[in-house]
Motif scaffolding. Structure first.
Motif, PDB file in Angstrom:
ATOM      1  N   THR A 108     -10.105  67.656  20.237  1.00  0.00           N
ATOM      2  CA  THR A 108     -10.693  67.842  21.556  1.00  0.00           C
ATOM      3  C   THR A 108     -12.122  67.308  21.539  1.00  0.00           C
ATOM      4  N   VAL A 109     -12.630  67.035  22.727  1.00  0.00           N
ATOM      5  CA  VAL A 109     -14.008  66.585  22.876  1.00  0.00           C
ATOM      6  C   VAL A 109     -14.740  67.586  23.761  1.00  0.00           C
ATOM      7  N   SER A 110     -15.887  68.079  23.290  1.00  0.00           N
ATOM      8  CA  SER A 110     -16.701  68.981  24.103  1.00  0.00           C
ATOM      9  C   SER A 110     -17.454  68.151  25.136  1.00  0.00           C
ATOM     10  N   LEU A 111     -17.255  68.496  26.405  1.00  0.00           N
ATOM     11  CA  LEU A 111     -17.841  67.744  27.507  1.00  0.00           C
ATOM     12  C   LEU A 111     -18.736  68.655  28.334  1.00  0.00           C
ATOM     13  N   LEU A 112     -19.824  68.083  28.834  1.00  0.00           N
ATOM     14  CA  LEU A 112     -20.788  68.840  29.628  1.00  0.00           C
ATOM     15  C   LEU A 112     -21.018  68.154  30.969  1.00  0.00           C
ATOM     16  N   LEU A 113     -21.046  68.955  32.009  1.00  0.00           N
ATOM     17  CA  LEU A 113     -21.440  68.479  33.337  1.00  0.00           C
ATOM     18  C   LEU A 113     -22.669  69.254  33.745  1.00  0.00           C
ATOM     19  N   SER A 114     -23.785  68.562  33.989  1.00  0.00           N
ATOM     20  CA  SER A 114     -25.038  69.216  34.344  1.00  0.00           C
ATOM     21  C   SER A 114     -25.491  68.777  35.726  1.00  0.00           C
ATOM     22  N   ASN A 115     -25.729  69.757  36.575  1.00  0.00           N
ATOM     23  CA  ASN A 115     -26.291  69.518  37.906  1.00  0.00           C
ATOM     24  C   ASN A 115     -25.614  68.368  38.652  1.00  0.00           C
ATOM     25  N   PRO A 116     -24.299  68.421  38.861  1.00  0.00           N
ATOM     26  CA  PRO A 116     -23.628  67.352  39.600  1.00  0.00           C
ATOM     27  C   PRO A 116     -23.957  67.405  41.083  1.00  0.00           C
ATOM     28  N   ALA A 117     -23.703  66.309  41.760  1.00  0.00           N
ATOM     29  CA  ALA A 117     -23.872  66.288  43.211  1.00  0.00           C
ATOM     30  C   ALA A 117     -22.845  67.225  43.848  1.00  0.00           C
ATOM     31  N   PRO A 118     -23.179  67.794  45.010  1.00  0.00           N
ATOM     32  CA  PRO A 118     -22.242  68.729  45.652  1.00  0.00           C
ATOM     33  C   PRO A 118     -20.876  68.120  45.940  1.00  0.00           C
ATOM     34  N   ASP A 119     -20.813  66.823  46.136  1.00  0.00           N
ATOM     35  CA  ASP A 119     -19.544  66.180  46.479  1.00  0.00           C
ATOM     36  C   ASP A 119     -18.951  65.425  45.292  1.00  0.00           C
ATOM     37  N   PHE A 120     -19.207  65.927  44.041  1.00  0.00           N
ATOM     38  CA  PHE A 120     -18.736  65.167  42.877  1.00  0.00           C
ATOM     39  C   PHE A 120     -17.216  65.180  42.755  1.00  0.00           C
ATOM     40  N   LEU A 121     -16.533  66.113  43.424  1.00  0.00           N
ATOM     41  CA  LEU A 121     -15.079  66.174  43.354  1.00  0.00           C
ATOM     42  C   LEU A 121     -14.441  65.516  44.571  1.00  0.00           C
ATOM     43  N   PRO A 122     -13.475  64.639  44.373  1.00  0.00           N
ATOM     44  CA  PRO A 122     -12.754  64.085  45.519  1.00  0.00           C
ATOM     45  C   PRO A 122     -11.894  65.170  46.167  1.00  0.00           C
ATOM     46  N   PRO A 123     -11.485  64.976  47.410  1.00  0.00           N
ATOM     47  CA  PRO A 123     -10.687  66.008  48.090  1.00  0.00           C
ATOM     48  C   PRO A 123      -9.290  66.135  47.486  1.00  0.00           C
ATOM     49  N   TRP A 124      -8.669  67.283  47.725  1.00  0.00           N
ATOM     50  CA  TRP A 124      -7.287  67.519  47.321  1.00  0.00           C
ATOM     51  C   TRP A 124      -6.493  67.958  48.544  1.00  0.00           C
ATOM     52  N   PRO A 125      -5.177  67.927  48.495  1.00  0.00           N
ATOM     53  CA  PRO A 125      -4.369  68.234  49.674  1.00  0.00           C
ATOM     54  C   PRO A 125      -4.595  69.645  50.198  1.00  0.00           C
ATOM     55  N   ASP A 126      -4.499  69.791  51.505  1.00  0.00           N
ATOM     56  CA  ASP A 126      -4.630  71.113  52.122  1.00  0.00           C
ATOM     57  C   ASP A 126      -3.508  72.057  51.706  1.00  0.00           C
ATOM     58  N   SER A 127      -2.448  71.511  51.158  1.00  0.00           N
ATOM     59  CA  SER A 127      -1.307  72.343  50.755  1.00  0.00           C
ATOM     60  C   SER A 127      -1.618  73.183  49.519  1.00  0.00           C
ATOM     61  N   ILE A 128      -2.723  72.875  48.827  1.00  0.00           N
ATOM     62  CA  ILE A 128      -3.094  73.628  47.621  1.00  0.00           C
ATOM     63  C   ILE A 128      -3.984  74.806  48.022  1.00  0.00           C
ATOM     64  N   ARG A 129      -3.544  75.988  47.667  1.00  0.00           N
ATOM     65  CA  ARG A 129      -4.324  77.208  47.956  1.00  0.00           C
ATOM     66  C   ARG A 129      -4.955  77.724  46.673  1.00  0.00           C
ATOM     67  N   LEU A 130      -6.243  78.033  46.736  1.00  0.00           N
ATOM     68  CA  LEU A 130      -6.972  78.553  45.581  1.00  0.00           C
ATOM     69  C   LEU A 130      -7.226  80.046  45.746  1.00  0.00           C
ATOM     70  N   ASP A 131      -7.026  80.799  44.655  1.00  0.00           N
ATOM     71  CA  ASP A 131      -7.269  82.239  44.675  1.00  0.00           C
ATOM     72  C   ASP A 131      -7.868  82.681  43.356  1.00  0.00           C
ATOM     73  N   SER A 132      -8.732  83.684  43.444  1.00  0.00           N
ATOM     74  CA  SER A 132      -9.200  84.362  42.244  1.00  0.00           C
ATOM     75  C   SER A 132      -8.173  85.433  41.884  1.00  0.00           C
ATOM     76  N   VAL A 133      -7.854  85.555  40.623  1.00  0.00           N
ATOM     77  CA  VAL A 133      -6.841  86.524  40.196  1.00  0.00           C
ATOM     78  C   VAL A 133      -7.432  87.928  40.248  1.00  0.00           C
ATOM     79  N   GLU A 134      -6.845  88.770  41.090  1.00  0.00           N
ATOM     80  CA  GLU A 134      -7.349  90.121  41.286  1.00  0.00           C
ATOM     81  C   GLU A 134      -6.296  91.192  41.038  1.00  0.00           C
ATOM     82  N   SER A 135      -5.029  90.820  40.884  1.00  0.00           N
ATOM     83  CA  SER A 135      -3.956  91.806  40.743  1.00  0.00           C
ATOM     84  C   SER A 135      -3.110  91.514  39.512  1.00  0.00           C
ATOM     85  N   PHE A 136      -2.363  92.538  39.093  1.00  0.00           N
ATOM     86  CA  PHE A 136      -1.495  92.354  37.945  1.00  0.00           C
ATOM     87  C   PHE A 136      -0.403  91.326  38.239  1.00  0.00           C
ATOM     88  N   ASP A 137       0.182  91.361  39.424  1.00  0.00           N
ATOM     89  CA  ASP A 137       1.250  90.419  39.752  1.00  0.00           C
ATOM     90  C   ASP A 137       0.760  88.983  39.662  1.00  0.00           C
TER      91      ASP A 137
END
Length: 264
Positions: A108-137
């Motif tokens: 593996t290679v250890s990689l660092l990202l420092s202070n990137p621009a706010p738009d450093f990530l290209p967009p992804w489809p609206d069909s992808i939903r992001l959630d923080s894991v809060e429950s056992f299920d």
């Protein structure tokens, strides 16, 4: 870009030796090595790193490490050999003594990202939903994705996942995010927050859903939380699949770590 601090470089080379411990984890530190006994099962649950040995100490030290593993009921472990490890021919000596390169990811290679621009990530489809894991299920379903992607099946899935979830609940510096498509969790990303950087310490996407923006979406979720906590720096040890993506997004290499897999 700022020069990385000594603390950040140590973290990059020996992550497990320098990150906060989770409940159920413990570290065994000696002058020649560190073993991290994690609460999680599988090869990633036991990690040996920070090797500092003399040229003729490797066989004896390996026997000592294996005995420590047996005492803890561990049958396998990953050995992570960074650029500061000694002796210089440690990888060759380990291989000769029966510790093979890790089949899933020998380096593996250890990689660092420092202070990137706010738009450093290209967009992804609206069909992808992001959630923080809060429950056992949610944790159970996300752990199933992790283990499936890494080719691991615990002997007792329910017991293993409940133990891991209990650890997760009691670890305020550890966050897990999921990416779902049509109600199914298809990707998972973990992050641990340290004073030096937010460490991306695990990620997996089911094979049928790769190259569809899942990885980028999970990266964004973790970066946003890092910024919210006041540490807009991302650090990770990246394998061969994620390295090209991360390098295109502005991550820069800090060091290379060789990974070996020992089975008792």
């Amino acid at each position: 870009m700022d020069t990385p601090s000594k603390q950040l470089l140590c973290l990059a080379e020996d992550l497990n030796s320098n990150m906060p411990l989770r409940p159920g984890d413990f570290r065994l530190e000696t002058s020649r090595y560190t073993i991290i006994f994690g609460a999680t099962e599988g090869p990633h649950g036991t990690v040996v790193q920070r090797f500092r040995m003399a040229q003729d100490e490797v066989p004896q030290t390996l026997a000592e490490i294996r005995e420590r593993m047996r005492k803890e009921g561990r049958t396998e472990a990953l050995f992570e050999v960074g650029p500061s490890a000694t002796p210089a021919d440690l990888p060759a000596q380990l291989h000769a003594l029966g510790v093979a390169p890790f089949a899933l990811e020998p380096e593996t290679v250890s990689l660092l990202l420092s202070n990137p621009a706010p738009d450093f990530l290209p967009p992804w489809p609206d069909s992808i939903r992001l959630d923080s894991v809060e429950s056992f299920d949610s944790y159970r379903d996300s752990q199933r994705v992790f283990w499936q992607c890494f080719g691991y099946t615990p002997d007792d899935f329910d017991t293993a996942v409940r133990r891991d979830y209990d650890c997760y609940q009691r670890s305020p510096l550890w966050n897990r995010y999921t990416a779902s498509i049509a109600g199914q969790i298809v990707g998972v990303g973990d992050v641990v927050f340290t004073p030096e950087a937010a460490v991306l310490c695990g990620g997996a996407t089911l094979p049928p859903y790769r190259s569809q923006g899942v990885y980028r979406a999970l990266l964004s979720a973790r970066y946003e939380e890092a910024c919210r906590r006041g540490t807009p720096h991302l650090l990770t040890q990246a394998g061969h699949m994620s390295q090209p993506i991360l390098m295109r997004l502005g991550f820069r290499p800090l060091c290379t770590v060789k990974i070996f897999h020992d089975r008792l």
